[in-house]
Enzyme design. Structure first.
Site, PDB file in Angstrom:
ATOM      1  N   ARG A 169       0.807  -1.218   0.000  1.00  0.00           N
ATOM      2  CA  ARG A 169       0.000   0.000   0.000  1.00  0.00           C
ATOM      3  C   ARG A 169       0.847   1.278   0.000  1.00  0.00           C
ATOM      4  O   ARG A 169       0.430   2.300   0.536  1.00  0.00           O
ATOM      5  CB  ARG A 169      -0.947   0.021   1.202  1.00  0.00           C
ATOM      6  CG  ARG A 169      -2.036  -1.054   1.153  1.00  0.00           C
ATOM      7  CD  ARG A 169      -3.036  -0.768   0.037  1.00  0.00           C
ATOM      8  NE  ARG A 169      -4.197  -1.645   0.145  1.00  0.00           N
ATOM      9  CZ  ARG A 169      -4.325  -2.807  -0.474  1.00  0.00           C
ATOM     10  NH1 ARG A 169      -3.358  -3.230  -1.274  1.00  0.00           N
ATOM     11  NH2 ARG A 169      -5.413  -3.532  -0.337  1.00  0.00           N
ATOM     12  N   SER A 218     -11.392   0.720   2.523  1.00  0.00           N
ATOM     13  CA  SER A 218     -10.791   0.119   3.711  1.00  0.00           C
ATOM     14  C   SER A 218     -10.071   1.187   4.528  1.00  0.00           C
ATOM     15  O   SER A 218      -9.303   1.984   3.987  1.00  0.00           O
ATOM     16  CB  SER A 218      -9.806  -0.977   3.313  1.00  0.00           C
ATOM     17  OG  SER A 218     -10.479  -2.048   2.680  1.00  0.00           O
ATOM     18  N   GLU A 300      -4.876   2.992   6.218  1.00  0.00           N
ATOM     19  CA  GLU A 300      -4.829   2.919   4.763  1.00  0.00           C
ATOM     20  C   GLU A 300      -5.363   4.218   4.159  1.00  0.00           C
ATOM     21  O   GLU A 300      -4.913   4.651   3.108  1.00  0.00           O
ATOM     22  CB  GLU A 300      -5.633   1.721   4.259  1.00  0.00           C
ATOM     23  CG  GLU A 300      -5.505   1.502   2.767  1.00  0.00           C
ATOM     24  CD  GLU A 300      -5.987   0.126   2.326  1.00  0.00           C
ATOM     25  OE1 GLU A 300      -6.513   0.029   1.207  1.00  0.00           O
ATOM     26  OE2 GLU A 300      -5.809  -0.845   3.079  1.00  0.00           O
TER      27      GLU A 300
END
Length: 307
Positions: A169, A218, A300
């Site tokens: 990520r 998310s 995130e």
């Protein structure tokens, strides 16, 4: 900065641009300035002329973002129609940074190329590259060839996978760089099968995620932290939603912010939440998960701006 005389430009410059209507969570204060460049040449000239001490933040569709209530200093760069072209040649998909992930997935499938993992990611290609977006076991890094970007000084560069150093990520894209397009080399597959797979993915997403609510996808990374790197010790076993659930936080609220009862790793604005409430709830969840399991959840969602 408000008394700075900007250079000649062909794009649109808006002072004190309210940002909450540009983010999926509908929160945040104003940006000092927002610039929407006409094309790549215009963007390069603008950044070249902009004083180096002025902060620059490239913004996509605002799907994975909390802008804090105090707003943003500097210039938000928001790419529009001049940056959303999608072309396919000899098995290589080239997409402008403003092209929506879902549109790229569908157009690739029409050509018999498998970028189906992008179909349910709520964002644009620039953000997908910058954050190594992924879904269903496939990730941007898996198919990435190169990206074109404008540096903070207005120079044009081509970035390879080695330049970006893809990880879970995240990438090492330098501050102030603006990705303008990217190239991918996905595997070939039957177009009909690809479209059916995407239809199934959308159906599954809508069944398990709060797609009708104001969320930002998310909220936290999966705790293992390896699930998009392809490393030998990758694991998908430990999920953020599960440790949030185990800590008793499904449906938890702070003001008008809530961890979704439908999927506890989705932070939701139930109506009228502030950025402070959303971020505060996220931090409360991180603390309680750590207290109950010893696991430190990592955000995130990107959080920017002044409180």
């Amino acid at each position: 900065m408000t008394d700075y005389s900007f250079p000649d430009m062909r794009g649109k410059l808006t002072p004190q641009r309210q940002m909450k209507d540009l983010t999926w969570l509908r929160v945040g204060g104003p940006a000092e300035f927002m610039y929407q460049p006409a094309d790549v040449d215009d963007l390069a000239a603008f950044l070249h002329a902009l004083p180096v001490d002025v902060a620059v933040f490239p913004m996509g569709v605002g799907s994975n973002l909390i802008i804090r209530d105090g707003g943003l200093r500097g210039v938000v760069i928001r790419l529009g129609r001049g940056f959303n072209a999608i072309t396919i040649d000899a098995g290589v998909v080239t997409a402008g940074a403003a092209a929506l992930d879902a549109h790229v997935a569908r157009k690739a499938a029409d050509a018999g190329l498998d970028l189906t993992f992008l179909r349910t990611i709520p964002g644009s290609i620039g953000g997908a590259v910058r954050m190594n977006a992924g879904c269903y076991g496939s990730y941007t890094a898996d198919h990435f060839v190169s990206a074109d970007a404008i540096t903070r000084g207005g120079d044009r560069v081509t970035l390879t996978a080695a330049d970006l150093d893809f990880a879970y990520r995240q990438t090492t894209l330098p501050d102030g760089f603006v990705i303008v397009s990217a190239r991918f080399a996905p595997p070939a597959a039957d177009p009909e099968a690809l479209h059916k797979r995407m239809d199934d993915q959308v159906r599954k997403r809508d069944e398990t995620q709060p797609t009708k609510d104001r969320s930002a996808g998310s909220t936290f990374r999966n705790p293992a932290g390896f699930s998009s790197t392809g490393q030998a010790d990758d694991t998908h076993d430990l999920k953020a939603w599960k440790v949030i659930e185990d800590a008793g936080l499904r449906g938890a609220m702070l003001g008008k912010a809530q961890m979704s009862p439908k999927h506890p790793n989705f932070l939701v604005n139930t109506g009228g939440a502030t950025a402070a409430e959303l971020e505060g709830l996220g931090e409360m969840v991180r603390k309680k998960v750590y207290d109950s399991s010893g696991i430190t959840l990592e955000w995130e969602i990107m959080r920017i701006g002044e409180k």
